[in-house]
Design an enzyme around this catalytic site. Structure first.
Site, mmCIF file in Angstrom:
data_model
loop_
_atom_site.group_PDB
_atom_site.id
_atom_site.type_symbol
_atom_site.label_atom_id
_atom_site.label_comp_id
_atom_site.label_asym_id
_atom_site.label_seq_id
_atom_site.Cartn_x
_atom_site.Cartn_y
_atom_site.Cartn_z
ATOM 1 N N LEU A 90 0.854 -1.190 0.000
ATOM 2 C CA LEU A 90 0.000 0.000 0.000
ATOM 3 C C LEU A 90 0.888 1.237 0.000
ATOM 4 O O LEU A 90 1.482 1.594 1.023
ATOM 5 C CB LEU A 90 -0.916 -0.012 1.219
ATOM 6 C CG LEU A 90 -1.908 1.145 1.344
ATOM 7 C CD1 LEU A 90 -2.829 1.227 0.134
ATOM 8 C CD2 LEU A 90 -2.725 1.002 2.631
ATOM 9 N N GLY A 91 1.007 1.872 -1.158
ATOM 10 C CA GLY A 91 1.843 3.047 -1.303
ATOM 11 C C GLY A 91 1.048 4.334 -1.189
ATOM 12 O O GLY A 91 -0.128 4.337 -0.807
ATOM 13 N N ASN A 92 1.680 5.439 -1.560
ATOM 14 C CA ASN A 92 1.044 6.741 -1.424
ATOM 15 C C ASN A 92 -0.021 7.015 -2.478
ATOM 16 O O ASN A 92 -0.854 7.901 -2.287
ATOM 17 C CB ASN A 92 2.104 7.847 -1.481
ATOM 18 C CG ASN A 92 2.973 7.862 -0.246
ATOM 19 O OD1 ASN A 92 2.469 7.894 0.864
ATOM 20 N ND2 ASN A 92 4.289 7.817 -0.433
ATOM 21 N N SER A 93 0.014 6.271 -3.575
ATOM 22 C CA SER A 93 -0.986 6.507 -4.622
ATOM 23 C C SER A 93 -1.599 5.232 -5.178
ATOM 24 O O SER A 93 -2.591 5.303 -5.895
ATOM 25 C CB SER A 93 -0.368 7.310 -5.780
ATOM 26 O OG SER A 93 0.721 6.598 -6.349
ATOM 27 N N LEU A 125 -2.358 0.739 -4.500
ATOM 28 C CA LEU A 125 -2.254 -0.542 -3.815
ATOM 29 C C LEU A 125 -1.862 -1.575 -4.856
ATOM 30 O O LEU A 125 -2.547 -1.725 -5.877
ATOM 31 C CB LEU A 125 -3.588 -0.933 -3.176
ATOM 32 C CG LEU A 125 -3.689 -2.380 -2.678
ATOM 33 C CD1 LEU A 125 -2.748 -2.625 -1.510
ATOM 34 C CD2 LEU A 125 -5.128 -2.713 -2.295
ATOM 35 N N LYS A 126 -0.747 -2.266 -4.618
ATOM 36 C CA LYS A 126 -0.328 -3.357 -5.501
ATOM 37 C C LYS A 126 -0.367 -4.655 -4.715
ATOM 38 O O LYS A 126 0.001 -4.681 -3.533
ATOM 39 C CB LYS A 126 1.078 -3.101 -6.048
ATOM 40 C CG LYS A 126 1.173 -1.900 -6.974
ATOM 41 C CD LYS A 126 2.494 -1.835 -7.714
ATOM 42 C CE LYS A 126 3.630 -1.541 -6.769
ATOM 43 N NZ LYS A 126 4.917 -1.370 -7.491
ATOM 44 N N ASP A 183 8.982 0.281 2.733
ATOM 45 C CA ASP A 183 9.133 -0.025 1.309
ATOM 46 C C ASP A 183 10.606 -0.069 0.910
ATOM 47 O O ASP A 183 11.029 -0.954 0.149
ATOM 48 C CB ASP A 183 8.364 0.975 0.445
ATOM 49 C CG ASP A 183 8.656 2.432 0.773
ATOM 50 O OD1 ASP A 183 9.284 2.724 1.822
ATOM 51 O OD2 ASP A 183 8.259 3.310 -0.022
ATOM 52 N N THR A 196 9.585 25.615 -23.132
ATOM 53 C CA THR A 196 9.408 25.480 -21.683
ATOM 54 C C THR A 196 9.003 24.080 -21.265
ATOM 55 O O THR A 196 9.514 23.553 -20.259
ATOM 56 C CB THR A 196 8.374 26.508 -21.190
ATOM 57 O OG1 THR A 196 8.877 27.824 -21.441
ATOM 58 C CG2 THR A 196 8.113 26.345 -19.693
#
Length: 245
Positions: free
Chosen positions: A8-11, A13-14, A102, A174
């Site tokens: 479960l990461g910051n953006s 779920l794997k 992690d 840019t």
């Protein structure tokens, strides 16, 4: 009945089933907004799971929501945490609990492959850790990922787009300059870390690249080993060591 691993990461779920060899199978990924998981994600899982091994760097409320959802179908749930020494890896931090789980699991997976590695994770943050062939962690670095650099610039100067552009050594517009500067800053940090790692280890140290943002760096690091499921691999190592008497 089966064993699964959940990152479960910051953006995102794997998750993946664990094979008999302790390696993750096909990876499922579900986005989240930091407050709640996508509705219906559980339908992709088996009705019953013998054991779930979980790593989380997300907000506590989201971690609790995941654990509650898993408790309805899992006989056993284990929550991984950073240890000073585990699976042959020895952490450099004086306070191991301050090292993200992690990063710890990625180093477990790297060490299981043999040899020294410069472990580079590209997610919300860019993390770099050196683990030598004996499993000794020499420490690491944390910086914004290229994507986060772009978002931060856009937040302070809305006329600068948060995405777009292509990497150029010397950009002439840019959008390309933003892409080149942010990606280039990350590449410079990886290169600098690689040079320092070679001095410490007495030979070049290969890069082991993982994380959802790794694709931004992969074209510029042709010799890097790409391991998109590295944290899940580390959870497999964690699970195996945890079963060892």
């Amino acid at each position: 009945m089966s064993a699964w691993v959940f990152d479960l990461g910051n953006s995102r779920l794997k998750c993946a089933p664990l094979g008999e060899d302790g390696r993750p199978g096909d990876v499922l990924a579900f986005a989240h907004d930091g407050r709640a998981l996508d509705a219906g994600w559980e339908r992709a899982l088996p009705m019953r799971i013998e054991a779930a091994h979980v790593a989380s760097v997300a907000a506590p409320a989201l971690r609790v929501a995941l654990l509650e959802a898993l408790s309805a179908r899992c006989a056993r749930i284990g929550l991984a945490s950073t240890q000073r020494a585990w699976g042959g890896v020895r952490i450099a931090y004086a306070a191991p609990e301050r090292l993200g789980v992690d990063r710890f699991l990625a180093m477990l997976a790297a060490h299981s492959r043999g040899g020294a590695w410069l472990v580079v994770g590209v997610g919300t943050a860019l993390t770099i850790d050196l683990v030598d062939a004996d499993g000794r962690h020499h420490g690491g670095r944390i910086a914004p990922s290229p994507a986060l650099m772009r978002e931060a610039l856009h937040a302070r100067a809305t006329q600068l787009p948060p995405v777009g552009g292509h990497y150029r050594e010397f950009a002439t517009d840019t959008d390309d300059a933003l892409a080149s500067g942010c990606t280039g800053a990350a590449l410079a940090l990886v290169t600098c870390s690689g040079e320092a790692a070679a001095q410490l280890c007495g030979r070049p140290v290969p890069v082991l690249l993982h994380g959802g943002g790794a694709d931004a760096l992969r074209p510029h690091l042709p010799d890097a080993v790409h391991a998109p499921a590295l944290v899940l691999e580390g959870l497999g190592c964690w699970a195996q060591v945890g079963r060892t008497p």
